[in-house]
Design a protein around this motif. Structure first.
Motif, PDB file in Angstrom:
ATOM      1  N   ALA A  11      -2.540  -3.139  -3.204  1.00 37.76           N
ATOM      2  CA  ALA A  11      -2.397  -3.764  -1.891  1.00 37.76           C
ATOM      3  C   ALA A  11      -0.945  -3.752  -1.411  1.00 37.76           C
ATOM      4  CB  ALA A  11      -2.920  -5.197  -1.942  1.00 37.76           C
ATOM      5  N   THR A  12      -0.007  -4.029  -2.294  1.00 36.28           N
ATOM      6  CA  THR A  12       1.398  -4.071  -1.907  1.00 36.28           C
ATOM      7  C   THR A  12       1.906  -2.689  -1.532  1.00 36.28           C
ATOM      8  OG1 THR A  12       1.686  -5.894  -3.469  1.00 36.28           O
ATOM      9  CG2 THR A  12       3.675  -4.887  -2.580  1.00 36.28           C
ATOM     10  N   SER A  13       1.486  -1.666  -2.266  1.00 35.25           N
ATOM     11  CA  SER A  13       1.871  -0.295  -1.943  1.00 35.25           C
ATOM     12  C   SER A  13       1.331   0.121  -0.585  1.00 35.25           C
ATOM     13  CB  SER A  13       1.379   0.662  -3.031  1.00 35.25           C
ATOM     14  OG  SER A  13       1.954   0.360  -4.280  1.00 35.25           O
ATOM     15  N   ALA A  14       0.057  -0.236  -0.320  1.00 34.18           N
ATOM     16  CA  ALA A  14      -0.543   0.092   0.975  1.00 34.18           C
ATOM     17  C   ALA A  14       0.183  -0.638   2.104  1.00 34.18           C
ATOM     18  CB  ALA A  14      -2.025  -0.276   0.963  1.00 34.18           C
ATOM     19  N   MET A  15       0.487  -1.907   1.890  1.00 39.63           N
ATOM     20  CA  MET A  15       1.227  -2.681   2.890  1.00 39.63           C
ATOM     21  C   MET A  15       2.578  -2.043   3.181  1.00 39.63           C
ATOM     22  SD  MET A  15       3.009  -6.391   2.330  1.00 39.63           S
ATOM     23  CE  MET A  15       4.278  -5.553   1.353  1.00 39.63           C
ATOM     24  N   GLY A  17      -2.129  -4.537   4.224  1.00 41.13           N
ATOM     25  CA  GLY A  17      -2.584  -3.446   3.371  1.00 41.13           C
ATOM     26  C   GLY A  17      -3.560  -3.996   2.354  1.00 41.13           C
ATOM     27  N   LYS A  18      -4.474  -3.163   1.880  1.00 38.91           N
ATOM     28  CA  LYS A  18      -5.466  -3.610   0.898  1.00 38.91           C
ATOM     29  C   LYS A  18      -5.546  -2.618  -0.247  1.00 38.91           C
ATOM     30  CE  LYS A  18      -9.373  -1.475   3.346  1.00 38.91           C
ATOM     31  NZ  LYS A  18      -9.648  -0.452   2.315  1.00 38.91           N
ATOM     32  N   THR A  19      -6.106  -3.075  -1.339  1.00 39.70           N
ATOM     33  CA  THR A  19      -6.271  -2.231  -2.513  1.00 39.70           C
ATOM     34  C   THR A  19      -7.303  -1.146  -2.259  1.00 39.70           C
ATOM     35  OG1 THR A  19      -5.627  -3.975  -4.052  1.00 39.70           O
ATOM     36  CG2 THR A  19      -7.004  -2.220  -4.929  1.00 39.70           C
ATOM     37  N   SER A  20      -6.987   0.079  -2.711  1.00 41.37           N
ATOM     38  CA  SER A  20      -7.920   1.209  -2.626  1.00 41.37           C
ATOM     39  C   SER A  20      -7.923   1.927  -3.966  1.00 41.37           C
ATOM     40  CB  SER A  20      -7.483   2.169  -1.512  1.00 41.37           C
ATOM     41  OG  SER A  20      -6.243   2.777  -1.841  1.00 41.37           O
ATOM     42  N   THR A  21      -8.627   3.032  -4.039  1.00 44.62           N
ATOM     43  CA  THR A  21      -8.663   3.784  -5.294  1.00 44.62           C
ATOM     44  C   THR A  21      -7.307   4.411  -5.618  1.00 44.62           C
ATOM     45  OG1 THR A  21      -9.458   5.718  -4.081  1.00 44.62           O
ATOM     46  CG2 THR A  21     -11.116   4.309  -5.119  1.00 44.62           C
ATOM     47  N   LEU A  22      -6.500   4.639  -4.574  1.00 46.18           N
ATOM     48  CA  LEU A  22      -5.201   5.265  -4.766  1.00 46.18           C
ATOM     49  C   LEU A  22      -4.057   4.265  -4.879  1.00 46.18           C
ATOM     50  CD1 LEU A  22      -5.280   8.328  -2.325  1.00 46.18           C
ATOM     51  CD2 LEU A  22      -5.312   8.394  -4.820  1.00 46.18           C
ATOM     52  N   ALA A  35      -5.300  -8.092  -1.032  1.00 44.80           N
ATOM     53  CA  ALA A  35      -4.655  -7.695   0.219  1.00 44.80           C
ATOM     54  C   ALA A  35      -3.236  -8.245   0.260  1.00 44.80           C
ATOM     55  CB  ALA A  35      -5.453  -8.201   1.412  1.00 44.80           C
ATOM     56  N   ALA A  36      -2.416  -7.648   1.126  1.00 46.19           N
ATOM     57  CA  ALA A  36      -1.031  -8.072   1.293  1.00 46.19           C
ATOM     58  C   ALA A  36      -0.664  -7.986   2.758  1.00 46.19           C
ATOM     59  CB  ALA A  36      -0.095  -7.200   0.457  1.00 46.19           C
ATOM     60  N   ALA A  37       0.327  -8.796   3.149  1.00 47.09           N
ATOM     61  CA  ALA A  37       0.779  -8.798   4.544  1.00 47.09           C
ATOM     62  C   ALA A  37       2.284  -8.947   4.585  1.00 47.09           C
ATOM     63  CB  ALA A  37       0.112  -9.934   5.322  1.00 47.09           C
ATOM     64  N   ILE A  38       2.916  -8.303   5.565  1.00 45.49           N
ATOM     65  CA  ILE A  38       4.352  -8.394   5.751  1.00 45.49           C
ATOM     66  C   ILE A  38       4.648  -8.637   7.224  1.00 45.49           C
ATOM     67  CG2 ILE A  38       4.619  -5.874   6.012  1.00 45.49           C
ATOM     68  CD1 ILE A  38       7.359  -6.180   4.600  1.00 45.49           C
ATOM     69  N   GLU A  39       5.613  -9.503   7.499  1.00 44.56           N
ATOM     70  CA  GLU A  39       6.021  -9.792   8.867  1.00 44.56           C
ATOM     71  C   GLU A  39       7.316  -9.044   9.159  1.00 44.56           C
ATOM     72  OE1 GLU A  39       6.843 -13.594  11.856  1.00 44.56           O
ATOM     73  OE2 GLU A  39       6.738 -13.900   9.689  1.00 44.56           O
ATOM     74  N   LEU A  40       7.272  -8.143  10.142  1.00 42.23           N
ATOM     75  CA  LEU A  40       8.446  -7.365  10.507  1.00 42.23           C
ATOM     76  C   LEU A  40       9.392  -8.209  11.361  1.00 42.23           C
ATOM     77  CD1 LEU A  40       6.720  -3.952  11.341  1.00 42.23           C
ATOM     78  CD2 LEU A  40       7.605  -4.775   9.145  1.00 42.23           C
ATOM     79  N   ALA A  41      10.591  -7.689  11.577  1.00 43.93           N
ATOM     80  CA  ALA A  41      11.613  -8.432  12.309  1.00 43.93           C
ATOM     81  C   ALA A  41      11.183  -8.756  13.733  1.00 43.93           C
ATOM     82  CB  ALA A  41      12.917  -7.641  12.319  1.00 43.93           C
TER      83      ALA A  41
END
Length: 492
Positions: free
Chosen positions: A379-383, A371-376, A358-364
Motif C-alpha cells: 500500500a505504501t509503495s502504491a501511494m 494507494g492500496k495493496t496489490s499483487t505487485l 491502504a495508505a494515504a498522503i496529503e500533498l502540500a
C-alpha cells in the motif's frame, strides 16, 4: 508546510542571550542543552521554519570556547532505548553524535554514564568507548534525589560521582534524549569545581516548554506528548510567580530540582543567581514565532503522530499503556482526535472499501492521494507512486514502471533471497522507477518530484515493515500507521 517560525531572528536573539549568560559567571559555565542539539526534528515539526541544526549553528559560533560532554543513562543503555526520529538506540546515537560533532570541528571531551547501579550493558558500552579512545566517567544513583538536599550536596552524594575533567570555559552538556541526567551532571560538576576552587556557573539552553506562551498552548502540549514516556508535565513555575508575580511555563523535573540548585548556589556563593527555574533557562523560541496559527496546527498534528507511534510501540512491546492514556488526555486538552489528521480517515475508508491495506498522503496543496495493496505493490509503495504521478501531472492510469520490470525483482526476492512477501517495498519501487527513468520520460518526470514529498503527512491502515519506515524517514514524510498487522501476522 506553512512557515510559522523566524529562524534567523531566533539565531540572533538566542546567540546574544547565551553570550550574556557566559559573561555573567567567572571561570566556567556549564550549559545544559535541552532537547536534541544536533538534529532537533521535533522542534522543526512543531515550529515550521525552525532548522533542525539551529542549536548546532549557535554552538559553532562559540566553538573556540566550548567543549561537549555527552550524557547517557545506564538505564537507557540497559533497555536499549530507541531514539524515535532516527530509529537507533541511545548508545549508538552517542557514537553518531561524537562523529557528527567532530566532523563540524567541535571538541567532544568525554562521555558520562549516569544513574549507574551496576548495569552490565553499561559496563560493556564503557569498555567500547575506552577502546575507541574516548574518556568515560561514571555518575551514580543518589538515594533521596532530588529531595534530600543535605545528602545530595555532600561527599556521599555528588561527591561520590567521578569528576569530569574539562579544559575550556564553556562546557556544553547534551544527550541523545530526555531523562539522561544532564542537569544532575551539571550540578555534580558545580560541587566538584567548588571543591577545587573554581567559580563555575550553570545555565540551561531551553527550547521546550516555551516559557512565555500559555500552559496549554498546542506547542507546549506537543512537548508533553513527546515526553509522555517520562511522565513529564508542564506547569506554571511557582518560584517565578512568587519572586516576580509573573506566570511562566516550566516543567515538573526542573521545578522539582530547582531547590537543589538554589541550595547549592547558596552554599557555594552565599546566594543564588537564580530565583526560579525560568531564570535558569535561555529560551528565545517564543519571541521568534511568526505565525502562531501555523505552529498550533503543526503541533496538533505532532500530538496525533505521537499517539499513533505510542500505539504501535505498545503492539511491538516497547511502550506501556500508561503512555497511551497520557497521550489521550493530551489530545483531549488540545481538542483533537486521531481523525483530525486528514490522512487517517482517507486511509481507513479505502482499506474498508477495498478490504485490503491502504495508505494515504496529503500533498502540500491539500490533495490527498491514496494507494492500496496489490499483487505487485504494498500500500505504501502504491501511494508513493500515485503521489509522484499526481505531482508530475501524469494520469493515474499510466504505468510509470512497466509491470514486467517489477516481476524480476519479485522473483529475486522470493526465489533467491528467501522472502515470503513478493510485494515490493518502497525502496525497491524507487530503484525500479530510477531504472525506468533512463528510458521513459514519464518515469523521469515522476522521479523528479521526490523532493516535494518532504514534510507531507501520510498514514497507513496497517503496520509498516522496518524497511518502509526507514524509507519514509529518508524522504522526510511524516508517517503514522494503525497499530495492527496485516492478516494479524507480524511484519518483517
Amino acid at each position: 508546510m506553512k512557515i510559522g517560525f523566524d529562524n534567523d531572528k531566533y539565531l540572533e536573539t538566542q546567540s546574544r542571550n547565551i553570550r550574556e549568560r557566559i559573561n555573567k559567571f567567572g571561570d566556567k559555565l556549564y550549559l545544559e542543552f535541552g532537547g536534541k542539539l544536533f538534529d532537533d526534528y521535533h522542534a522543526s515539526r512543531v515550529l515550521p521554519g525552525f532548522q533542525p541544526d539551529s542549536k548546532l549553528q549557535l554552538l559553532m559560533q562559540l566553538s573556540e570556547q566550548a567543549e561537549i560532554v555527552i550524557v547517557i543513562s545506564a538505564g537507557d543503555i540497559e533497555k536499549n532505548k530507541i531514539r524515535g526520529d532516527l530509529g537507533i538506540t541511545y548508545d549508538v546515537d552517542v557514537l553518531r553524535l561524537i562523529n557528527s560533532f567532530e566532523e563540524k570541528g567541535l571538541y567532544v571531551g568525554s562521555v558520562v554514564i549516569t544513574q549507574y547501579s551496576g548495569q552490565t550493558s553499561a559496563d560493556f558500552f564503557k569498555q567500547r568507548l575506552v577502546k575507541l579512545g574516548i574518556k568515560v566517567y561514571t555518575h551514580y544513583v543518589i538515594p533521596g534525589y532530588p529531595n534530600n538536599i543535605g545528602y545530595i550536596v555532600s561527599d556521599e552524594g555528588f561527591g561520590k560521582n567521578e569528576y569530569i575533567e574539562t579544559t575550556r570555559p564553556l562546557v556544553v552538556i547534551t544527550a541523545p534524549g530526555p531523562g539522561s541526567g544532564k542537569m544532575a551532571t551539571c550540578l555534580s560538576q558545580l560541587y566538584h569545581e567548588h571543591k577545587r576552587g573554581v567559580r563555575a556557573g550553570y545555565a540551561k539552553f531551553e527550547t521546550f516548554p516555551i516559557w512565555n506562551i500559555p500552559l496549554k498552548h498546542p506547542i507546549n502540549l506537543a512537548y508533553e506528548a513527546a515526553t509522555a514516556d517520562l511522565n513529564d508535565v508542564n506547569m506554571i513555575d511557582p518560584f517565578h510567580l512568587e519572586a516576580y508575580g509573573i506566570s511562566t511555563v516550566n516543567y515538573n523535573r526542573d521545578v522539582e530540582i530547582f531547590p537543589v540548585l538554589k541550595a547549592m548556589f547558596e552554599r557555594i556563593y552565599g546566594e543564588s543567581p537564580y530565583q526560579s527555574p525560568t531564570d535558569m533557562g535561555v529560551n528565545m523560541v517564543g519571541c521568534s514565532i511568526s505565525d502562531d496559527e501555523a505552529c498550533q496546527d503543526a503541533s496538533r498534528q505532532e500530538i496525533i503522530r505521537r499517539y499513533f507511534a505510542a500505539l504501535a510501540g505498545l503492539l511491538e512491546g516497547h511502550n506501556q499503556e500508561e503512555e497511551i492514556y497520557k497521550l489521550e488526555l493530551i489530545m483531549n486538552q488540545a481538542g483533537i482526535t486521531p481523525t483530525d489528521r486528514a490522512v487517517v480517515p482517507a486511509a481507513r475508508k479505502l482499506a474498508e472499501l477495498k478490504k485490503t491495506p491502504a495508505a494515504a498522503i496529503e500533498l502540500a496543496d491539500g490533495r490527498i492521494i491514496t494507494g492500496k495493496t496489490s499483487t505487485l505493490l504494498g500500500a505504501t509503495s502504491a501511494m508513493l507512486l500515485n503521489a509522484l504521478k499526481a505531482l508530475a501531472g501524469i494520469d493515474q492510469d499510466i504505468d510509470v514502471i512497466a509491470p514486467e520490470s517489477l516481476e524480476p525483482i519479485q522473483r529475486l526476492k522470493t526465489a533467491y533471497l528467501g522472502s515470503r512477501n513478493p510485494r515490493l517495498h518502497t525502496d525497491e519501487v524507487l530503484i525500479a522507477l530510477s531504472i525506468s527513468a533512463a528510458n521513459h520520460k514519464e518515469a523521469a518526470l515522476a522521479l523528479e518530484q521526490l523532493p516535494k514529498l518532504a514534510g507531507c503527512q501520510a498514514h497507513t491502515s496497517v503496520m509498516l515493515s522496518p524497511v518502509d519506515v526507514k524509507q519514509m524517514k529518508r524522504l522526510s514524510i511524516q508517517m503514522t500507521m494503525e497499530a495492527q498487522y496485516e492478516n494479524k501476522k507480524v511484519s518483517y
